[in-house]
Design an enzyme around this catalytic site. Structure first.
Site, PDB file in Angstrom:
ATOM      1  N   LYS A 236      -9.336 -10.253  -1.046  1.00 42.93           N
ATOM      2  CA  LYS A 236      -9.873 -10.035  -2.321  1.00 42.93           C
ATOM      3  C   LYS A 236     -11.100 -11.535  -2.615  1.00 42.93           C
ATOM      4  CE  LYS A 236      -7.511  -7.673  -5.596  1.00 42.93           C
ATOM      5  NZ  LYS A 236      -6.882  -7.429  -6.413  1.00 42.93           N
TER       6      LYS A 236
ATOM      7  N   LYS B  14      -9.904   1.774  -4.616  1.00 39.14           N
ATOM      8  CA  LYS B  14     -10.776   1.599  -6.235  1.00 39.14           C
ATOM      9  C   LYS B  14     -12.367   1.321  -5.628  1.00 39.14           C
ATOM     10  CE  LYS B  14      -7.566   2.382  -9.160  1.00 39.14           C
ATOM     11  NZ  LYS B  14      -6.745   1.000 -10.282  1.00 39.14           N
TER      12      LYS B  14
ATOM     13  N   LYS C 296      -7.042   0.843   4.283  1.00 40.21           N
ATOM     14  CA  LYS C 296      -6.884   2.272   3.177  1.00 40.21           C
ATOM     15  C   LYS C 296      -7.734   2.635   2.131  1.00 40.21           C
ATOM     16  CE  LYS C 296      -5.565  -1.471  -0.359  1.00 40.21           C
ATOM     17  NZ  LYS C 296      -4.462  -2.285  -1.073  1.00 40.21           N
TER      18      LYS C 296
HETATM   19  P1  AMP Z   1      -4.433  -0.662  -7.889  1.00 34.08           P
HETATM   20  O1  AMP Z   1      -4.860   0.253  -8.029  1.00 34.08           O
HETATM   21  O2  AMP Z   1      -4.297  -1.908  -6.918  1.00 34.08           O
HETATM   22  O3  AMP Z   1      -4.313  -1.104  -9.798  1.00 34.08           O
HETATM   23  O4  AMP Z   1      -2.774  -0.041  -7.570  1.00 34.08           O
HETATM   24  C1  AMP Z   1      -2.490   0.568  -8.031  1.00 34.08           C
HETATM   25  C2  AMP Z   1      -0.901   1.470  -7.549  1.00 34.08           C
HETATM   26  O5  AMP Z   1      -1.814   2.294  -6.266  1.00 34.08           O
HETATM   27  C3  AMP Z   1       0.222   0.388  -6.372  1.00 34.08           C
HETATM   28  O6  AMP Z   1       1.225   0.622  -6.619  1.00 34.08           O
HETATM   29  C4  AMP Z   1      -1.018   0.612  -5.571  1.00 34.08           C
HETATM   30  O7  AMP Z   1      -0.013   0.219  -4.927  1.00 34.08           O
HETATM   31  C5  AMP Z   1      -1.107   2.183  -5.579  1.00 34.08           C
HETATM   32  N1  AMP Z   1      -2.376   1.974  -4.457  1.00 34.08           N
HETATM   33  C6  AMP Z   1      -3.558   1.970  -4.549  1.00 34.08           C
HETATM   34  N2  AMP Z   1      -4.466   2.112  -3.891  1.00 34.08           N
HETATM   35  C7  AMP Z   1      -2.957   2.278  -2.809  1.00 34.08           C
HETATM   36  C8  AMP Z   1      -3.191   3.651  -1.733  1.00 34.08           C
HETATM   37  N3  AMP Z   1      -4.340   3.513  -0.168  1.00 34.08           N
HETATM   38  N4  AMP Z   1      -2.235   4.170  -1.292  1.00 34.08           N
HETATM   39  C9  AMP Z   1      -1.425   4.065  -1.548  1.00 34.08           C
HETATM   40  N5  AMP Z   1      -0.798   3.738  -2.756  1.00 34.08           N
HETATM   41  C10 AMP Z   1      -1.941   2.978  -3.259  1.00 34.08           C
END
Ligand code: AMP
Ligand code: TRP
Length: 337
Positions: free
Chosen positions: A113, A203, A200
């Site tokens: 990041k 967002k 991956k």
């Molecule tokens: P965040 O969007 O960073 O708040 O992530 C929220 C949850 O989604 C966390 O448990 C991450 O590990 C999971 N996560 C985010 N992106 C991915 C992805 N591309 N594949 C699987 N899990 C994800």
């Protein structure tokens, strides 16, 4: 025996995508009746990168509504907003003062990041994993269901528990803080981008075509699948490192259709992309439709959503404040009279 406790959270930044759902929320839902669950919308984490005050509160409500839409059941689970429980910020400060700086500088997510942010890196971004540790430790959580990318943050949380209990827990009958275990499912733990199967799904990718958002309408989903990256090979297979997009799309089809790996292989091994893509799109639409319908219903009933979050705050605060007091007492603070 009382149930083990689960805690997890998602940041209210933008829409939830299929990675968030398959990597995290789907697993919360599937396991929820076995555990006592706390699911948090982590709005304090959301300001570690530049954010828009005009949309923060609304995005927070949207994520809480999506938790309900995805099947979180209030019989087993508590939904709350991180900033509504001030103990999260307070424990973060206390833990900050026992966290070696180099542990934070070594975090992969911080480095990634920080590179993206360029000059614009604030202390909160570095401190992000300590706030996450506070989220987990306040509830003495046994299990933390997350995607693969959060594994390192869980390891840091466990290291902090050892350090805290070693420094301040001597002479206590039971350790002040409990070490949590990550709960990472093998399938769906890492959903990849639609435009590059080696990255991956995220967002923060500037291209919306790279991800499937849970609230994308059917025509947009069809268009995204039509345009997603594939390869010129005929026949679809899992686990070929030379064909990351193929593995990713086939895995999505397997999970969303509820079929086994063997069934998926038998069905798709001789297919070309022209046949597979519409199948994947329609499967995705059918899987997301009930979530989208429920989401609209919850968002249309604001007073219900507010009451869920108010109740969540009460339940969460009670446990969080108890742990915070134990931590402060172990560190030598006097309690307010
Ligand atoms: P965040 O969007 O960073 O708040 O992530 C929220 C949850 O989604 C966390 O448990 C991450 O590990 C999971 N996560 C985010 N992106 C991915 C992805 N591309 N594949 C699987 N899990 C994800
Ligand atoms: N860091 C997590 C993510 O980006 C979100 C998060 C914050 C979290 N606090 C948490 C996840 C506590 C699990 C438990 O995905």
């Amino acid at each position: 025996m009382s149930k083990q406790r689960v805690l997890s959270g998602v940041q209210p930044t933008g829409n939830l995508h299929l990675g968030n759902y398959l990597g995290a929320i789907r697993n919360w839902v599937e396991g929820q009746s076995q555990y006592e669950n706390f699911f948090c919308v982590v709005d304090l984490h959301a300001i570690t990168v530049p954010h828009d005050p005009a949309t923060l509160a609304e995005n927070t409500y949207k994520i809480a509504a999506l938790y309900l839409a995805c099947g979180i059941d209030l019989k087993d689970s508590t939904i709350f907003v991180q900033s509504h429980v001030p103990a999260h910020s307070e424990l973060t400060w206390l833990l900050n003062c026992i966290t070696p700086l180099n542990w934070l500088e070594d975090m992969i997510q911080f480095k990634e990041k920080a590179i993206k942010q360029g000059q614009n890196v604030n202390a909160g971004l570095l401190d992000y994993p300590v706030l996450m540790a506070a989220d987990i430790l306040l509830y003495q959580a046994d299990k933390v269901p997350v995607g693969e990318d959060q594994k390192q943050h869980l390891e840091l949380t466990r290291d902090l528990v050892d350090r805290f209990n070693h420094l301040f827990g001597k002479g206590q009958k039971i350790p002040v803080l409990k070490s949590p275990n990550p709960l990472i499912r093998s399938e769906g733990a890492r959903v990849m981008s639609l435009t590059d199967g080696t990255k991956k799904m995220s967002k923060s990718d500037p291209s919306d075509l790279s991800r499937i958002n849970l609230l994308d309408p059917p025509d947009l989903l069809r268009n995204k699948i039509k345009r997603c990256k594939t390869d010129p090979v005929r026949g679809l297979v899992f686990d070929d490192p030379a064909r990351p997009e193929c593995h990713n799309l086939l895995t999505l089809y397997m999970i969303l259709s509820g079929k086994s790996k063997e069934q998926t292989i038998t069905e798709c091994q001789d297919m070309g992309w022209g046949q597979f893509k519409p199948l994947l799109a329609e499967t995705m639409i059918a899987a997301l439709q009930p979530i989208q319908d429920k989401y609209q219903a919850v968002m249309n009933d604001r007073s219900y959503l507010e009451s869920v979050l108010r109740e969540g705050k009460e339940k969460a605060s009670e446990i969080a404040n108890q742990t915070l007091n134990q931590v402060k007492s172990a560190m030598g603070y006097s309690m307010p009279l």
